[in-house]
Design a protein around this motif. Structure first.
Motif, PDB file in Angstrom:
ATOM      1  N   SER A  66       0.828  -1.206   0.000  1.00  0.00           N
ATOM      2  CA  SER A  66       0.000   0.000   0.000  1.00  0.00           C
ATOM      3  C   SER A  66       0.864   1.259   0.000  1.00  0.00           C
ATOM      4  CB  SER A  66      -0.919  -0.006   1.228  1.00  0.00           C
ATOM      5  OG  SER A  66      -1.675   1.189   1.293  1.00  0.00           O
ATOM      6  N   LYS A  67       1.885   1.270   0.827  1.00  0.00           N
ATOM      7  CA  LYS A  67       2.755   2.451   0.883  1.00  0.00           C
ATOM      8  C   LYS A  67       3.494   2.653  -0.432  1.00  0.00           C
ATOM      9  CE  LYS A  67       3.625   2.988   5.833  1.00  0.00           C
ATOM     10  NZ  LYS A  67       4.669   3.072   6.884  1.00  0.00           N
ATOM     11  N   ILE A  74       4.145   5.995  -5.416  1.00  0.00           N
ATOM     12  CA  ILE A  74       4.109   6.188  -6.872  1.00  0.00           C
ATOM     13  C   ILE A  74       3.079   7.250  -7.242  1.00  0.00           C
ATOM     14  CG2 ILE A  74       3.603   5.090  -9.088  1.00  0.00           C
ATOM     15  CD1 ILE A  74       4.653   2.464  -7.854  1.00  0.00           C
ATOM     16  N   TYR A  75       1.904   7.185  -6.619  1.00  0.00           N
ATOM     17  CA  TYR A  75       0.885   8.205  -6.888  1.00  0.00           C
ATOM     18  C   TYR A  75       1.389   9.593  -6.499  1.00  0.00           C
ATOM     19  CZ  TYR A  75      -2.850   4.893  -7.999  1.00  0.00           C
ATOM     20  OH  TYR A  75      -3.621   3.930  -8.605  1.00  0.00           O
ATOM     21  N   LYS A  90       0.656  16.636  -3.304  1.00  0.00           N
ATOM     22  CA  LYS A  90       1.579  15.730  -2.622  1.00  0.00           C
ATOM     23  C   LYS A  90       0.990  15.295  -1.284  1.00  0.00           C
ATOM     24  CE  LYS A  90       4.179  16.272  -6.116  1.00  0.00           C
ATOM     25  NZ  LYS A  90       4.109  15.220  -7.178  1.00  0.00           N
ATOM     26  N   LEU A  91       0.422  14.099  -1.278  1.00  0.00           N
ATOM     27  CA  LEU A  91      -0.180  13.517  -0.090  1.00  0.00           C
ATOM     28  C   LEU A  91       0.612  12.281   0.325  1.00  0.00           C
ATOM     29  CD1 LEU A  91      -3.920  13.557  -1.294  1.00  0.00           C
ATOM     30  CD2 LEU A  91      -2.735  15.345   0.016  1.00  0.00           C
ATOM     31  N   MET A 124      -1.952   3.945 -13.106  1.00  0.00           N
ATOM     32  CA  MET A 124      -0.725   4.733 -13.002  1.00  0.00           C
ATOM     33  C   MET A 124      -0.149   5.029 -14.383  1.00  0.00           C
ATOM     34  SD  MET A 124       1.060   2.802  -9.779  1.00  0.00           S
ATOM     35  CE  MET A 124       0.411   2.930  -8.110  1.00  0.00           C
ATOM     36  N   ALA A 125      -0.176   4.020 -15.261  1.00  0.00           N
ATOM     37  CA  ALA A 125       0.335   4.223 -16.619  1.00  0.00           C
ATOM     38  C   ALA A 125      -0.501   5.261 -17.359  1.00  0.00           C
ATOM     39  CB  ALA A 125       0.327   2.891 -17.371  1.00  0.00           C
ATOM     40  N   LYS A 126      -1.802   5.238 -17.137  1.00  0.00           N
ATOM     41  CA  LYS A 126      -2.681   6.220 -17.770  1.00  0.00           C
ATOM     42  C   LYS A 126      -2.357   7.634 -17.294  1.00  0.00           C
ATOM     43  CE  LYS A 126      -7.570   7.496 -18.087  1.00  0.00           C
ATOM     44  NZ  LYS A 126      -8.971   7.074 -17.778  1.00  0.00           N
TER      45      LYS A 126
END
Length: 259
Positions: free
Chosen positions: A164-165, A170-171, A178-179, A251-253
């Motif tokens: 999860s982290k 990556i997000y 920035k969260l 993520m790729a999108k």
């Protein structure tokens, strides 16, 4: 109690209708899928929250049965039938957690929409922390993050926490805002911006996509520290391998389209 059946043809991509917002009413949306074992705890925690509410807010609770195959829907009906603040929606077939939250939002009348997991891994008492940030009036979406420096994770297996982290790191690199957490179901959003959000991912990945969509609409997203505990009742519906693949595709999108 209001009992509403969501049409099987209702799509996640349908946005919330803009509603007349009333005073300080907060709509709390609780998605439920095969949660019969957790419903007694859910009732106890939600009613304890309501009974000890000393804020200036009023609450409506929208419990969304997301196409459960057990007796979740009938238990929700019988368990919450004595309290007019609780409404139940049945969404058929099962569409996923983001779809369930959106379905609840379409029925909501509150000034803000708050979503929280039905397994009470986030204690409903933490809603008060969201309310304090809501009163600040400085954001369009507020996420409860257990990865915040003042947040906490209790009893969650290390391997699952690591995955999860990693996803949230990556997000963080892909999103403008920035969260520390983009995937938490424990969050609040203004209906005025929720009415403009259209997502394609109906399940867990939709939580991150909602943040991305709000960003692209020019909305401000912030977070507060939260405490995440392990599930005590029932079983998790998350299929890890499938969800990981879905996250990677999204993520790729985002990487391809940019911010």
């Amino acid at each position: 109690m209001s009992l509403l059946t969501q049409s099987p043809s209702s799509a996640v991509s349908e946005p919330f209708p803009t509603s007349q917002l009333s005073g300080r009413l907060i709509s709390v949306i609780v998605p439920c899928f095969n949660e019969s074992a957790a419903i007694p705890q859910l009732k106890s925690r939600l009613k304890d929250f309501v009974d000890h509410n000393s804020s200036s807010f009023k609450f409506e609770f929208i419990l969304v049965d997301d196409g459960s195959t057990d007796d979740t829907y009938s238990l929700l009906q019988s368990t919450f039938a004595d309290d007019q603040r609780f409404s139940i929606i049945r969404q058929l077939p099962n569409r996923g957690i983001t779809a369930a939250i959106l379905a609840g939002g379409r029925q909501a009348q509150g000034e803000w929409l708050v979503s929280i997991d039905s397994d009470c891994t986030y204690d409903p008492q933490q809603i008060y922390n969201l309310l304090q940030r809501i009163e600040d009036g400085c954001a369009d979406m507020i996420i409860g993050s257990p990865y915040h420096c003042s947040g906490k994770v209790l009893n969650v297996p290390r391997w699952r926490l690591a995955i999860s982290k990693a996803a949230n790191r990556i997000y963080r690199g892909l999103f403008r805002t920035k969260l520390t957490c983009y995937t938490s179901c424990f969050r609040a959003i203004r209906p005025s911006i929720a009415s403009r959000v259209v997502v394609q991912n109906k399940g867990y990945v939709g939580m991150a996509e909602m943040v991305w969509r709000v960003e692209r609409l020019g909305g401000k997203v912030t977070e507060i520290p939260a405490v995440l505990d392990i599930r005590r009742y029932g079983q998790s519906k998350l299929r890890l391998a499938r969800v990981v693949v879905q996250h990677l595709k999204f993520m790729a999108k985002v990487a391809f389209r940019g911010n």
